[in-house]
Design a protein around this motif. Structure first.
Motif, mmCIF file in Angstrom:
data_model
loop_
_atom_site.group_PDB
_atom_site.id
_atom_site.type_symbol
_atom_site.label_atom_id
_atom_site.label_comp_id
_atom_site.label_asym_id
_atom_site.label_seq_id
_atom_site.Cartn_x
_atom_site.Cartn_y
_atom_site.Cartn_z
ATOM 1 N N VAL A 49 0.846 -1.189 0.000
ATOM 2 C CA VAL A 49 0.000 0.000 0.000
ATOM 3 C C VAL A 49 0.881 1.239 0.000
ATOM 4 O O VAL A 49 1.825 1.336 0.790
ATOM 5 C CB VAL A 49 -0.909 0.002 1.257
ATOM 6 C CG1 VAL A 49 -1.502 1.383 1.512
ATOM 7 C CG2 VAL A 49 -1.999 -1.049 1.118
ATOM 8 N N VAL A 50 0.572 2.149 -0.915
ATOM 9 C CA VAL A 50 1.235 3.449 -0.951
ATOM 10 C C VAL A 50 0.196 4.481 -0.550
ATOM 11 O O VAL A 50 -0.823 4.634 -1.225
ATOM 12 C CB VAL A 50 1.784 3.746 -2.364
ATOM 13 C CG1 VAL A 50 2.378 5.143 -2.423
ATOM 14 C CG2 VAL A 50 2.824 2.700 -2.775
ATOM 15 N N GLY A 51 0.430 5.166 0.562
ATOM 16 C CA GLY A 51 -0.502 6.212 0.975
ATOM 17 C C GLY A 51 -0.330 7.441 0.104
ATOM 18 O O GLY A 51 0.775 7.761 -0.319
ATOM 19 N N ILE A 52 -1.429 8.138 -0.174
ATOM 20 C CA ILE A 52 -1.344 9.355 -0.989
ATOM 21 C C ILE A 52 -2.384 10.363 -0.520
ATOM 22 O O ILE A 52 -3.451 9.984 -0.050
ATOM 23 C CB ILE A 52 -1.516 9.047 -2.500
ATOM 24 C CG1 ILE A 52 -1.290 10.323 -3.327
ATOM 25 C CG2 ILE A 52 -2.872 8.404 -2.797
ATOM 26 C CD1 ILE A 52 -1.129 10.082 -4.814
ATOM 27 N N GLY A 53 -2.039 11.625 -0.642
ATOM 28 C CA GLY A 53 -2.992 12.680 -0.330
ATOM 29 C C GLY A 53 -2.608 13.451 0.916
ATOM 30 O O GLY A 53 -2.760 12.943 2.019
ATOM 31 N N GLY A 54 -2.102 14.643 0.734
ATOM 32 C CA GLY A 54 -1.794 15.497 1.865
ATOM 33 C C GLY A 54 -0.612 15.038 2.703
ATOM 34 O O GLY A 54 -0.453 15.468 3.852
ATOM 35 N N ILE A 55 0.213 14.181 2.142
ATOM 36 C CA ILE A 55 1.338 13.638 2.907
ATOM 37 C C ILE A 55 2.584 14.508 2.735
ATOM 38 O O ILE A 55 2.892 14.966 1.635
ATOM 39 C CB ILE A 55 1.628 12.175 2.494
ATOM 40 C CG1 ILE A 55 0.396 11.304 2.807
ATOM 41 C CG2 ILE A 55 2.874 11.638 3.216
ATOM 42 C CD1 ILE A 55 0.522 9.857 2.336
ATOM 43 N N ASP A 56 3.274 14.740 3.845
ATOM 44 C CA ASP A 56 4.546 15.458 3.810
ATOM 45 C C ASP A 56 5.461 14.852 4.880
ATOM 46 O O ASP A 56 5.080 13.858 5.525
ATOM 47 C CB ASP A 56 4.335 16.966 4.017
ATOM 48 C CG ASP A 56 3.637 17.281 5.337
ATOM 49 O OD1 ASP A 56 3.743 16.486 6.306
ATOM 50 O OD2 ASP A 56 2.974 18.332 5.397
ATOM 51 N N ALA A 57 6.629 15.436 5.037
ATOM 52 C CA ALA A 57 7.584 14.865 5.997
ATOM 53 C C ALA A 57 7.029 14.859 7.423
ATOM 54 O O ALA A 57 7.397 14.023 8.245
ATOM 55 C CB ALA A 57 8.906 15.631 5.941
ATOM 56 N N GLY A 58 6.093 15.753 7.699
ATOM 57 C CA GLY A 58 5.538 15.856 9.039
ATOM 58 C C GLY A 58 4.582 14.738 9.415
ATOM 59 O O GLY A 58 4.445 14.387 10.587
ATOM 60 N N ASN A 59 3.881 14.177 8.426
ATOM 61 C CA ASN A 59 2.878 13.159 8.762
ATOM 62 C C ASN A 59 3.153 11.805 8.099
ATOM 63 O O ASN A 59 2.410 10.848 8.309
ATOM 64 C CB ASN A 59 1.462 13.662 8.411
ATOM 65 C CG ASN A 59 1.335 14.021 6.914
ATOM 66 O OD1 ASN A 59 2.074 13.496 6.079
ATOM 67 N ND2 ASN A 59 0.398 14.904 6.594
ATOM 68 N N ALA A 60 4.202 11.712 7.305
ATOM 69 C CA ALA A 60 4.480 10.476 6.556
ATOM 70 C C ALA A 60 4.752 9.293 7.482
ATOM 71 O O ALA A 60 4.358 8.158 7.194
ATOM 72 C CB ALA A 60 5.665 10.682 5.607
#
Ligand code: NI
Lengths: 212, 212
Positions: free
Chosen positions: B163-174
């Motif tokens: 699973v690859v998460g996508i949407g609104g992801i950045d270093a802060g919440n990855a």
């Protein structure tokens, strides 16, 4: 039937079909005598076009009429269409030929002589030329007054490919398009939005026959 | 490198790249260490995506990184990409597999467990799950607050696919996304719109490594 023999060519667009489903419009137009059907349906998701394309494949195969898919080579292959129609900003005709094979019909939109020559060079089987007349449809080149039958004549003279005029064509002006040298005419609303699509297709066929 | 090993996955969108060209963003992101690149570029004509895709194919091949094409099987084949990523309204995964072959990577977007199960059944190689967080991008399922890491966990539990998460992801919440069970994270703006895309890609890679 190959593109040199196409006189009338229906391009589908459910959003311009007076509330009718495209499959019903196509069935009526086939019984009125169209020579080719293009699945266009701009703006609809690929999955919907795929499901619809499979229905149109059945209907057109039963009628012995070729089915062409607008823009997408993958969709054309997926529904086992006879070919694909490519605009100037779609994938190149050479790619379609490579993916779909020698037997596939590859059409290309051209609104100028240089575009027509390039399409012939790239291996197109026919050209869609237009918009011939002013049209409310936004999916043909944006020339407010259309390129006119003069451009159809210039392109038909310049290249050795059948030309199908498109854009603002109806039974009232189709004869001028074939008289200018088009092998046939493509219509959307003149059939899809007609009160009686079968009768509209039959009338168009009669006019284009007369126009030759 | 196959999808089970992807930690960071760059999705391109020139319109969200702070005025930079996508090829430059991809080159920077590759040097920062992304594991996969998806040519998205929603809204751009197929011909432009084709020309760009050929450049990205060169850049990714040089870096030894897979190139995935969004939505279109024909475009994926035309640029010799490693695979295609399909949304729920795109052509079915089975069609992509049939056209691109057994070696191709076929990804499918899923935002629910039933969609994920159907994609696994259809032969997907990985899932793009999201939107995980609220995002301004309109090309992921429209859930105002995102499906959250909880949904990522539910899907990762339900199906045996990376699973690859996508949407609104950045270093802060990855880190929360990979902690929930995602193999990796896909980002658009967190890299494309960053002041320094190379540094942003490297930072994301570091965080996701830590998150496992
Ligand atoms: Ni083929």
């Amino acid at each position: 039937m190959n593109p040199t023999e196409w006189r009338t060519y229906l391009v589908t667009q459910e959003s311009r079909s007076a509330g009718r489903e495209t499959a019903a419009v196509v069935e009526a137009a086939l019984s009125g005598g169209v020579d080719a059907v293009q699945l266009r349906e701009k703006g609809r998701p690929a999955r919907e076009r795929y499901e619809l394309g499979r229905r149109l494949r059945d209907l057109t195969a039963d009628a012995g009429v070729p089915l062409i898919v607008n823009d997408r080579i993958d969709l054309a292959a997926a529904v086992d269409a006879d070919g694909v129609h490519l605009g100037q900003s779609d994938l190149p005709a050479e790619i379609a030929r490579g993916r779909l094979g020698d037997e596939a019909i590859v059409g290309v939109s051209a609104s100028t002589v240089p575009e027509a020559r390039a399409a012939a060079e790239a291996g197109a089987d026919y050209l869609g030329v237009g918009a011939v007349y002013r049209t409310g449809t936004k999916d043909v080149p944006d020339e407010t007054n259309g390129v006119g039958p003069e451009r159809v004549a210039a392109i038909a003279d310049a290249v050795d490919l059948p030309v199908v005029g498109i854009g603002g064509i109806d039974a009232g002006n189709a004869g001028a398009v074939t008289a200018a040298g088009a092998a046939g005419v493509a219509v959307v609303s003149a059939v899809t939005a007609a009160a009686d699509p079968r009768a509209a297709a039959a009338e168009l066929r009669e006019v284009v026959g007369d126009g030759r």
